[in-house]
Design a protein around this motif. Sequence first.
Motif, PDB file in Angstrom:
ATOM      1  N   TYR A 187      17.258  35.641  76.534  1.00 17.68           N
ATOM      2  CA  TYR A 187      17.020  36.835  75.723  1.00 17.68           C
ATOM      3  C   TYR A 187      15.866  37.666  76.314  1.00 17.68           C
ATOM      4  O   TYR A 187      15.944  38.889  76.412  1.00 17.68           O
ATOM      5  CB  TYR A 187      16.674  36.448  74.284  1.00 17.68           C
ATOM      6  N   SER A 188      14.783  36.972  76.691  1.00 17.68           N
ATOM      7  CA  SER A 188      13.630  37.674  77.256  1.00 17.68           C
ATOM      8  C   SER A 188      13.982  38.324  78.581  1.00 17.68           C
ATOM      9  O   SER A 188      13.503  39.419  78.899  1.00 17.68           O
ATOM     10  CB  SER A 188      12.459  36.698  77.434  1.00 17.68           C
ATOM     11  N   ARG A 189      14.817  37.663  79.389  1.00 17.02           N
ATOM     12  CA  ARG A 189      15.242  38.242  80.666  1.00 17.02           C
ATOM     13  C   ARG A 189      16.027  39.536  80.444  1.00 17.02           C
ATOM     14  O   ARG A 189      15.898  40.505  81.210  1.00 17.02           O
ATOM     15  CB  ARG A 189      16.096  37.240  81.438  1.00 17.02           C
ATOM     16  N   LEU A 190      16.857  39.571  79.415  1.00 12.24           N
ATOM     17  CA  LEU A 190      17.612  40.779  79.105  1.00 12.24           C
ATOM     18  C   LEU A 190      16.674  41.920  78.723  1.00 12.24           C
ATOM     19  O   LEU A 190      16.853  43.064  79.147  1.00 12.24           O
ATOM     20  CB  LEU A 190      18.598  40.500  77.961  1.00 12.24           C
ATOM     21  N   HIS A 191      15.664  41.601  77.907  1.00 13.44           N
ATOM     22  CA  HIS A 191      14.695  42.612  77.492  1.00 13.44           C
ATOM     23  C   HIS A 191      13.861  43.059  78.684  1.00 13.44           C
ATOM     24  O   HIS A 191      13.514  44.238  78.816  1.00 13.44           O
ATOM     25  CB  HIS A 191      13.801  42.052  76.391  1.00 13.44           C
ATOM     26  N   LEU A 192      13.529  42.126  79.592  1.00 10.19           N
ATOM     27  CA  LEU A 192      12.787  42.451  80.805  1.00 10.19           C
ATOM     28  C   LEU A 192      13.579  43.436  81.664  1.00 10.19           C
ATOM     29  O   LEU A 192      13.036  44.434  82.157  1.00 10.19           O
ATOM     30  CB  LEU A 192      12.508  41.170  81.585  1.00 10.19           C
ATOM     31  N   GLU A 245       7.633  35.306  69.117  1.00  5.85           N
ATOM     32  CA  GLU A 245       8.400  36.527  68.888  1.00  5.85           C
ATOM     33  C   GLU A 245       7.682  37.456  67.915  1.00  5.85           C
ATOM     34  O   GLU A 245       7.769  38.682  68.033  1.00  5.85           O
ATOM     35  CB  GLU A 245       9.801  36.187  68.386  1.00  5.85           C
ATOM     36  N   ARG A 246       6.986  36.888  66.943  1.00  2.58           N
ATOM     37  CA  ARG A 246       6.196  37.717  66.021  1.00  2.58           C
ATOM     38  C   ARG A 246       5.118  38.484  66.793  1.00  2.58           C
ATOM     39  O   ARG A 246       4.869  39.656  66.531  1.00  2.58           O
ATOM     40  CB  ARG A 246       5.543  36.847  64.943  1.00  2.58           C
ATOM     41  N   ARG A 247       4.458  37.800  67.724  1.00  4.90           N
ATOM     42  CA  ARG A 247       3.392  38.447  68.478  1.00  4.90           C
ATOM     43  C   ARG A 247       3.968  39.526  69.390  1.00  4.90           C
ATOM     44  O   ARG A 247       3.349  40.577  69.599  1.00  4.90           O
ATOM     45  CB  ARG A 247       2.623  37.385  69.260  1.00  4.90           C
ATOM     46  N   GLY A 248       5.145  39.276  69.942  1.00  2.58           N
ATOM     47  CA  GLY A 248       5.798  40.312  70.724  1.00  2.58           C
ATOM     48  C   GLY A 248       6.134  41.529  69.870  1.00  2.58           C
ATOM     49  O   GLY A 248       5.933  42.675  70.283  1.00  2.58           O
ATOM     50  N   TYR A 249       6.639  41.257  68.661  1.00  2.31           N
ATOM     51  CA  TYR A 249       6.946  42.340  67.726  1.00  2.31           C
ATOM     52  C   TYR A 249       5.689  43.156  67.414  1.00  2.31           C
ATOM     53  O   TYR A 249       5.714  44.397  67.402  1.00  2.31           O
ATOM     54  CB  TYR A 249       7.533  41.765  66.437  1.00  2.31           C
ATOM     55  N   GLU A 250       4.580  42.463  67.172  1.00  2.00           N
ATOM     56  CA  GLU A 250       3.342  43.150  66.820  1.00  2.00           C
ATOM     57  C   GLU A 250       2.825  44.007  67.974  1.00  2.00           C
ATOM     58  O   GLU A 250       2.238  45.070  67.757  1.00  2.00           O
ATOM     59  CB  GLU A 250       2.293  42.127  66.383  1.00  2.00           C
ATOM     60  N   PHE A 251       3.036  43.554  69.208  1.00  2.00           N
ATOM     61  CA  PHE A 251       2.627  44.346  70.367  1.00  2.00           C
ATOM     62  C   PHE A 251       3.350  45.690  70.367  1.00  2.00           C
ATOM     63  O   PHE A 251       2.728  46.750  70.491  1.00  2.00           O
ATOM     64  CB  PHE A 251       2.923  43.585  71.655  1.00  2.00           C
ATOM     65  N   ARG A 273      12.265  47.327  67.253  1.00  2.00           N
ATOM     66  CA  ARG A 273      13.445  46.959  66.471  1.00  2.00           C
ATOM     67  C   ARG A 273      14.138  45.731  67.062  1.00  2.00           C
ATOM     68  O   ARG A 273      14.596  44.850  66.333  1.00  2.00           O
ATOM     69  CB  ARG A 273      14.426  48.139  66.393  1.00  2.00           C
ATOM     70  N   GLU A 274      14.217  45.682  68.403  1.00  2.00           N
ATOM     71  CA  GLU A 274      14.863  44.542  69.045  1.00  2.00           C
ATOM     72  C   GLU A 274      14.083  43.257  68.799  1.00  2.00           C
ATOM     73  O   GLU A 274      14.668  42.200  68.536  1.00  2.00           O
ATOM     74  CB  GLU A 274      15.006  44.808  70.547  1.00  2.00           C
ATOM     75  N   GLU A 275      12.748  43.332  68.889  1.00  2.00           N
ATOM     76  CA  GLU A 275      11.924  42.151  68.615  1.00  2.00           C
ATOM     77  C   GLU A 275      12.057  41.737  67.149  1.00  2.00           C
ATOM     78  O   GLU A 275      12.056  40.544  66.830  1.00  2.00           O
ATOM     79  CB  GLU A 275      10.458  42.426  68.949  1.00  2.00           C
ATOM     80  N   ALA A 276      12.179  42.712  66.259  1.00  3.14           N
ATOM     81  CA  ALA A 276      12.353  42.393  64.843  1.00  3.14           C
ATOM     82  C   ALA A 276      13.649  41.624  64.626  1.00  3.14           C
ATOM     83  O   ALA A 276      13.701  40.693  63.808  1.00  3.14           O
ATOM     84  CB  ALA A 276      12.355  43.680  64.010  1.00  3.14           C
ATOM     85  N   GLU A 277      14.699  41.997  65.370  1.00  4.59           N
ATOM     86  CA  GLU A 277      15.970  41.269  65.275  1.00  4.59           C
ATOM     87  C   GLU A 277      15.803  39.829  65.752  1.00  4.59           C
ATOM     88  O   GLU A 277      16.354  38.899  65.151  1.00  4.59           O
ATOM     89  CB  GLU A 277      17.039  41.984  66.099  1.00  4.59           C
ATOM     90  N   HIS A 278      15.017  39.637  66.840  1.00  5.48           N
ATOM     91  CA  HIS A 278      14.764  38.284  67.338  1.00  5.48           C
ATOM     92  C   HIS A 278      14.032  37.451  66.283  1.00  5.48           C
ATOM     93  O   HIS A 278      14.352  36.276  66.067  1.00  5.48           O
ATOM     94  CB  HIS A 278      13.914  38.328  68.606  1.00  5.48           C
ATOM     95  N   VAL A 279      13.050  38.073  65.631  1.00  6.26           N
ATOM     96  CA  VAL A 279      12.283  37.374  64.592  1.00  6.26           C
ATOM     97  C   VAL A 279      13.199  36.956  63.449  1.00  6.26           C
ATOM     98  O   VAL A 279      13.169  35.805  62.990  1.00  6.26           O
ATOM     99  CB  VAL A 279      11.137  38.264  64.068  1.00  6.26           C
TER     100      VAL A 279
END
Length: 298
Positions: A187-192, A245-251, A273-279
Motif C-alpha cells: 500500500y505504501s509503495r503505491l502511495h509512494l 497510519e494515524r501519524r501519516g494521516y496527521e502529517f 483522504r487516502e490515509e484516512a481510508e487506510h486508518v
Amino acid sequence: MANVTFSSPVMPRDITVYAVAGSRVTLLSLAKSHKIPIPCDCQDGECGSCIVEVKNYTKNTRDGVTLTNKEREVLLQLGKITKEELKDMACHDLPPRHRLACQCLVRNEDILVTFEGDTTLPVKGPALSLAAAIYKGGVEMDSLDKFLSFSVKVEEDSAQHYEELSANMAECGNTDVAKLFKQLGEYSRLHLAEAMAKCERFDATVEVPASSAWPDNASPEMAKQWAGDASMTRLDALKVALQGERRGYEFYYSVANTAADKQIRAVAKEFEREEAEHVETLKLWIEKEEAAIRATAR
C-alpha cells in the motif's frame, strides 16, 4: 449465538459480529452498537430508510420470518416483497429477502446483511492527536515539489519499515503477521509511486524536522515499538500499523490546513483522504480480529 455479517459499498470491508439469539436485539441496534452505518430516520418501522437485504447461510431456515405489521406494510409499499415471497411466507414460513433493520430481530441463524448506505454523508476523518490538533506547521511548504519530497520520504520510510518487519516476522516463523506487513508495505509503495508521479523534481534528503508535531525527528510512519518480536500477534501488528497510519494521516492533515499555496493544500487533502481510508480499514480489521479472538475464547 448468531454470526451476523454486514456488507455495504460504503464500508471498506465486511464486518462479522456476534449476537446472542433470543436477546430480542434488532439488526439496527446490533449495527449501531458496532458503528455500522445503516441509514435510519424514524427507527420505528415507518420510513423504510433502514431497508436491508438478508441472506441466510442455512437455506430454507424458518428463523427470522416473523414480520411486524409495520414492516410488512412498508415493504409492500416499497415493492420489496414479491408475490412468490408472499406465497412462501404464507405456505412455507420462508422469510423475504428484504427486511427493515429496525424491526428484524436477530435469531439463532448466521446471516449476511447487505445495504446501500448513505453516500451523501461527508467522510469524517480519523480523530486527531492533541499534538496534531494544535500543530501550526514546522516546515514551510512553499512549493509543490517540496511537499511531494516530504511525501516521498514519508511513504518510502513506511514501505521500507513494513517490508523489514515482514522479513523479520517471516524469519521468526510468524507467517501470518509477515503477510500482513507485506500487504501494508505494498500500500505504501503505491502511495509512494503516486507522490513521485506528481513531482517534477524531488529531494531525497528531506527530514521531518524536530519542530513538527512528532517526537524524535522521526518520519510520521516510523514508530519505536515496531521491533521484530517473534511473539507479536496479528492483532498486535494491526494496532502498531494503525498508529503509524494515524501519524501519516496527521502529517498530511497538517499540510492541508497550514500551507499557503492552494495547489499544495489540494494535493495534501487528496493524500489526507487516502490515509484516512487506510486508518479506517485498519480499524475495521482490528474489530474483526478482536471479534474472532472473542469467539475463539468462548
